[in-house]
Design a protein around this motif. Structure first.
Motif, PDB file in Angstrom:
ATOM      1  N   TYR A   1      43.346  39.217  33.990  1.00 36.05           N
ATOM      2  CA  TYR A   1      44.079  38.042  33.539  1.00 36.05           C
ATOM      3  C   TYR A   1      43.287  36.782  33.845  1.00 36.05           C
ATOM      4  O   TYR A   1      42.728  36.636  34.928  1.00 36.05           O
TER       5      TYR A   1
ATOM      6  N   PRO B   1      44.154  33.019  33.988  1.00 32.60           N
ATOM      7  CA  PRO B   1      45.246  32.042  33.882  1.00 32.60           C
ATOM      8  C   PRO B   1      44.754  30.705  33.328  1.00 32.60           C
ATOM      9  O   PRO B   1      43.936  30.024  33.944  1.00 32.60           O
TER      10      PRO B   1
ATOM     11  N   GLN C   1      54.575  24.679  34.573  1.00 32.50           N
ATOM     12  CA  GLN C   1      53.133  24.867  34.757  1.00 32.50           C
ATOM     13  C   GLN C   1      52.671  24.285  36.086  1.00 32.50           C
ATOM     14  O   GLN C   1      51.834  24.871  36.767  1.00 32.50           O
TER      15      GLN C   1
ATOM     16  N   PHE D   1      53.644  26.646  38.704  1.00 37.29           N
ATOM     17  CA  PHE D   1      52.806  27.833  38.571  1.00 37.29           C
ATOM     18  C   PHE D   1      51.429  27.564  39.174  1.00 37.29           C
ATOM     19  O   PHE D   1      50.874  28.397  39.882  1.00 37.29           O
ATOM     20  N   ARG D   2      50.886  26.396  38.894  1.00 35.19           N
ATOM     21  CA  ARG D   2      49.565  26.004  39.391  1.00 35.19           C
ATOM     22  C   ARG D   2      49.528  26.040  40.913  1.00 35.19           C
ATOM     23  O   ARG D   2      48.547  26.468  41.510  1.00 35.19           O
TER      24      ARG D   2
ATOM     25  N   ASN E   1      51.098  27.963  42.819  1.00 32.53           N
ATOM     26  CA  ASN E   1      51.142  29.345  43.300  1.00 32.53           C
ATOM     27  C   ASN E   1      49.974  30.193  42.803  1.00 32.53           C
ATOM     28  O   ASN E   1      49.836  31.338  43.198  1.00 32.53           O
ATOM     29  N   TRP E   2      49.185  29.655  41.904  1.00 31.41           N
ATOM     30  CA  TRP E   2      48.082  30.420  41.319  1.00 31.41           C
ATOM     31  C   TRP E   2      46.840  29.553  41.416  1.00 31.41           C
ATOM     32  O   TRP E   2      46.574  28.728  40.545  1.00 31.41           O
TER      33      TRP E   2
ATOM     34  N   ASP F   1      43.534  29.825  41.004  1.00 35.65           N
ATOM     35  CA  ASP F   1      42.398  29.758  40.086  1.00 35.65           C
ATOM     36  C   ASP F   1      42.812  29.463  38.642  1.00 35.65           C
ATOM     37  O   ASP F   1      42.146  29.845  37.699  1.00 35.65           O
ATOM     38  N   LEU F   2      43.888  28.745  38.488  1.00 33.98           N
ATOM     39  CA  LEU F   2      44.371  28.369  37.163  1.00 33.98           C
ATOM     40  C   LEU F   2      43.401  27.382  36.517  1.00 33.98           C
ATOM     41  O   LEU F   2      42.973  26.414  37.141  1.00 33.98           O
TER      42      LEU F   2
END
Length: 172
Positions: free
Chosen positions: A51, A53, A140, A143-144, A146-147, A149-150
């Motif tokens: 995936y 992101p 978003q 989400f960023r 928590n993630w 390498d977005l």
């Protein structure tokens, strides 16, 4: 119906969660197995996909708002109201249906039922679309956080498609 086909799923789902109940019924009817079996099969299979992101985020809200307005106007010119009229002929549409919660449809239904005039319908539709865009941007942002390498790209960029291709190629 779900209680007969899959009592465990029926017990887990809230009685007012019509969309989840409907989805559970679809899965049970399509697979012939309880919902838990479908989830177990999904969880047991290792995911070999990679995936990447990518978030498409607008750099300028004013430009985004102008695009939303143009898009809604083009939908109106393309016959959006006529589409809703045709749907009403074939189906009993009410504001509490999931389909009527989609941006534009609820406002069109209000207009067709005489609760507002055309300019008000247009403005409400544009406003609802802006609200949806704002919720998506907020999602978003969360989400960023928590993630890590977005990859964020400007969805208003001129050569967005090529930038996405390059980003994916570099990540592979």
């Amino acid at each position: 119906a779900l209680a007969c086909l899959d009592p465990d799923a029926a017990a887990r789902l809230q009685p007012h969660g019509a969309q989840r109940i409907q989805r559970a019924l679809e899965i049970v009817r399509l697979t012939g197995q309880p919902l838990a079996a479908s989830y177990a099969r999904r969880d047991a299979a290792p995911d070999s996909r990679r995936y990447i992101p990518i978030a498409l985020t607008p750099s300028d809200r004013a430009v985004l708002h102008a695009r939303i307005e143009r898009r809604f106007d083009s939908m109106l010119l393309a016959g959006f109201v006529d589409e809703v009229v045709r749907l009403r002929r074939h189906y009993e549409l009410t504001p509490n249906l999931p389909s009527m919660r989609c941006v534009g449809y609820r406002q069109a239904l209000e207009y067709l039922e005489g609760h507002c005039d055309l300019p008000t319908f247009r403005n409400k539709g544009i406003f609802a679309t802006r609200q949806l865009a704002k919720r998506q941007i907020t999602w978003q942002r969360n989400f960023r956080e928590n993630w890590g390498d977005l990859v964020e790209l400007d969805c208003l960029a001129e050569h967005l498609e090529e930038t996405v291709r390059q980003t994916v190629a570099q990540a592979l």
